[in-house]
Enzyme design. Structure first.
Site, PDB file in Angstrom:
ATOM      1  N   PHE A  28     -37.854  14.653  70.713  1.00  8.79           N
ATOM      2  CA  PHE A  28     -36.998  14.414  71.865  1.00  8.79           C
ATOM      3  C   PHE A  28     -36.626  15.768  72.459  1.00  8.79           C
ATOM      4  CE2 PHE A  28     -32.889  13.282  73.911  1.00  8.79           C
ATOM      5  CZ  PHE A  28     -33.399  12.359  74.813  1.00  8.79           C
ATOM      6  N   ARG A  54     -41.437   1.281  78.249  1.00 12.32           N
ATOM      7  CA  ARG A  54     -41.072   1.220  76.828  1.00 12.32           C
ATOM      8  C   ARG A  54     -40.292  -0.061  76.545  1.00 12.32           C
ATOM      9  NH1 ARG A  54     -37.061   5.868  74.314  1.00 12.32           N
ATOM     10  NH2 ARG A  54     -35.568   4.792  75.633  1.00 12.32           N
ATOM     11  N   TYR A  65     -25.994   4.570  68.469  1.00  8.14           N
ATOM     12  CA  TYR A  65     -25.860   3.641  69.604  1.00  8.14           C
ATOM     13  C   TYR A  65     -27.168   2.947  69.970  1.00  8.14           C
ATOM     14  CZ  TYR A  65     -27.040   8.057  72.000  1.00  8.14           C
ATOM     15  OH  TYR A  65     -27.605   9.240  72.358  1.00  8.14           O
ATOM     16  N   LYS A  66     -28.236   3.255  69.250  1.00  4.91           N
ATOM     17  CA  LYS A  66     -29.498   2.555  69.508  1.00  4.91           C
ATOM     18  C   LYS A  66     -29.574   1.335  68.580  1.00  4.91           C
ATOM     19  CE  LYS A  66     -31.827   6.912  70.781  1.00  4.91           C
ATOM     20  NZ  LYS A  66     -32.076   6.674  72.215  1.00  4.91           N
ATOM     21  N   ASP A 108     -35.063  13.914  62.443  1.00 11.12           N
ATOM     22  CA  ASP A 108     -34.241  13.169  63.393  1.00 11.12           C
ATOM     23  C   ASP A 108     -34.626  11.691  63.270  1.00 11.12           C
ATOM     24  OD1 ASP A 108     -33.204  11.868  65.627  1.00 11.12           O
ATOM     25  OD2 ASP A 108     -33.539  13.557  66.971  1.00 11.12           O
TER      26      ASP A 108
END
Lengths: 397, 397
Positions: free
Chosen positions: A113, A356, A209-210, A184
């Site tokens: 990321f 996605r 939060y995912k 990560d």
């Protein structure tokens, strides 16, 4: 077998929406509103400053850390919540690089990321003195993992394609060449089984939060392997990582264990939302979540393959090499995603051309998947995306 | 003249409590519960990922920054919210020190909040190469502010005693010797008039959960003087500080202005609480707040002077040299504060022997102050604090 009908009932999903973007922001668990409201009115409102003790706010980052530890194969007391994922990446890499004072290279890949790369780049600039960040293609990581590498910093699941690194193999190779690992888990925690202890990972970080459904901007977590937890130096040496924060010593002395990675005051309202969101994990086994997510993803791919065979899959076709999402290349993918949102199917777009779709069995079932796949094919076959309204870019894409 | 009866009615204060600890955690504004609940159920619940655009979550750190800017004499567009105060201190000092590449000293004082010193110490260790943090007594700062100093890092109001630095004079002296200033406004913002632009301050940081009443763990803010905002390098270079976060460029390019100091995803629920809390500032003038806070503090001191003349004032007797709090030395201060809490008067204790009482006119009036002062004198005169129950230390003191 985990009961995914029961878990689906625990989430609020707006009428007419099929939500395939839990890999970006998980939906609202029904219990969360009540839990947050309780923290606001009963805890903050009534207890005021005494809430730090009486409502347990101060211990919450470790208490919730222990619940996340179970999902990533970490022992009790090795995970703490706080800050954002970018800050946690910085902390982990900064501590890791000090453990190899004779080496100056952070190795990462172009599938990471971008914020992880940016943070490492910022650290390298502050360190000066010949330190560098080396970014290679995902497939070339193993070849570049030599005894010059101080820190191997990777995201297990690629945020665009869902491609997974082999955490066990790369961690083993890192150990063999004497490099420290920072993983990560942003797209791993709550999506796939992770075993940081079994893989002998040194540091891991992730967000909540995912796939953990804790709400927008909720705090990140950091894992420090117990063998390092009392020696890793916190570069961001905040008072809540101090051995005795309320002694207000002029000198910094890092606390015991992973708590030294705490920095400032924890976000108590977001923590309350996280606490409520974690309850769903008491009802399911992550191995079942993974198996079901693969079934759902395969179903999606099969329908697309059948109806839109020309749409190029951007994700690995082998489910075992893929996280909990499926991505396709499409030049006008942004417009397609907007057209899908207009039909109630929420996925997302990542530049330059990635559409996605996340598959989270906690609240997505076969019917949702089949409908979403058919909507996607309708939009593409009938060029429904080719409309000015869908091409107008919003600030956040 | 600001109407403090009206502002008092805007806060929820538990029955029977006199709250003199708003300098640590402000009380709950009545509008907050509703505002947070709306963000949870209407925004997150219904908009899901689209909340970043449709509910304006992404712009909130700048939007609310502009409202705080007004309270600290900063121009529009120069303040942004995010992270914790410790992180913001690190960012400000790291950017500041790079502006003086020929200097290696950060000057601060022993009256600074320890976390500020810890963060600077951590930065100095990461920088290596002869950088140092020099900590002197508050009264000696001016004498040590020489042309060897790269960064002057001070907290305007001492968290223990309320002693105020002369921000204008020290900032002027810093400019004269070529040092960059970083002011921590934790106990200033919302308590006293601040004029960062007029004082020609380079960087300022502060928190929102004290005098701004935004709730436990709500985000900090950072001000960067417009003359630096497009050149200051962000050491914590997170994706939301990037020029184009959603381009997902492999390379970091800092954004325009103070937004480059953004790091990761903002805490949306805490931001909602902050937004509701800021409304009270539309009704009052900070000069009135200051004048009234001095009246209340003086009344408190007068009653104590009268009834408990032996209790040594730890704060400057001159109100103009003191923030919005009054502190006293007392060896068993911890137990006294506990005994007061048992009587409904909430102040706090700071090691080694400081009893601290904050006077926030937004929700404290003369009657509260007189009652609190009399309770304090009762507890001391009658040795009510001398009870094992009050001496048992809680984790957070």
């Amino acid at each position: 077998m985990s009961d995914f009908k029961a878990t689906k009932a625990m989430f609020h999903l707006p009428e007419g929406v099929i939500y395939l973007d839990g890999n970006s922001l998980g939906p609202l668990p029904k219990a969360t509103a009540q839990r947050v409201s309780q923290t606001v009115t009963q805890e903050w409102g009534e207890l005021l400053i005494t809430g730090w003790n009486k409502a347990g706010w101060m211990e919450q980052p470790m208490r919730l850390g222990n619940r996340i530890a179970k999902l990533i194969g970490a022992p009790d007391g090795s995970v703490v919540l706080g800050d954002t994922l970018s800050i946690k990446v910085y902390q982990a890499v900064a501590s890791a690089i000090e453990m190899r004072p004779d080496r100056k290279v952070i190795l990462s890949d172009s599938g990471n990321f971008p914020s992880d790369l940016y943070m490492a780049d910022g650290l390298v600039r502050t360190l000066g003195d010949g330190y560098s960040l080396k970014v290679v293609a995902p497939a070339d990581v193993a070849a570049h993992l030599t005894d010059e590498v101080a820190v191997l910093m990777l995201t297990e699941v690629d945020y665009r394609t869902g491609r997974m690194h082999d955490m066990a193999a790369l961690s083993r190779q890192a150990r063999d060449v004497g490099a420290i690992t920072v993983w990560d888990l942003a797209h791993s925690a709550g999506a796939i089984p992770v075993d940081v202890a079994g893989c002998d990972v040194d540091f891991a970080v992730g967000c909540t939060y995912k796939y953990l459904n804790s709400g927008p901007g909720s705090p990140a977590f950091i894992y420090v392997a117990p063998r390092h937890a009392d020696t890793a130096r916190p570069a961001l040496s905040g008072w809540l990582g101090h051995e005795a924060p309320f002694a207000f010593d002029p000198d910094y002395r890092p606390g015991t264990g992973v708590e030294r990675m705490r920095v400032g005051t924890p976000p108590v309202l977001q923590m309350a939302a996280l606490e409520a969101a974690l309850d769903v994990w008491d009802m399911v086994d992550i191995a079942d979540v993974r198996a079901r997510s693969i079934e759902l993803s395969q179903l999606f791919i099969e329908i697309i393959d059948e109806r839109c065979p020309d749409l190029p899959l951007a994700s690995p076709p082998d489910a075992a090499r893929r996280g909990s999402q499926v991505s396709f290349h499409f030049e006008d993918g942004y417009a397609v995603v907007q057209a899908l949102i207009a039909r109630g199917v929420i996925g997302d777009f990542r530049a330059p051309d990635i559409m996605r779709f996340g598959f989270t069995p906690l609240y997505i079932d076969e019917q949702d998947v089949a409908q979403a796949a058919n909507h996607l094919c309708d939009v593409i076959e009938q060029r429904l995306w080719d409309h000015p309204e869908f091409k107008k870019r919003a600030k956040v894409t």
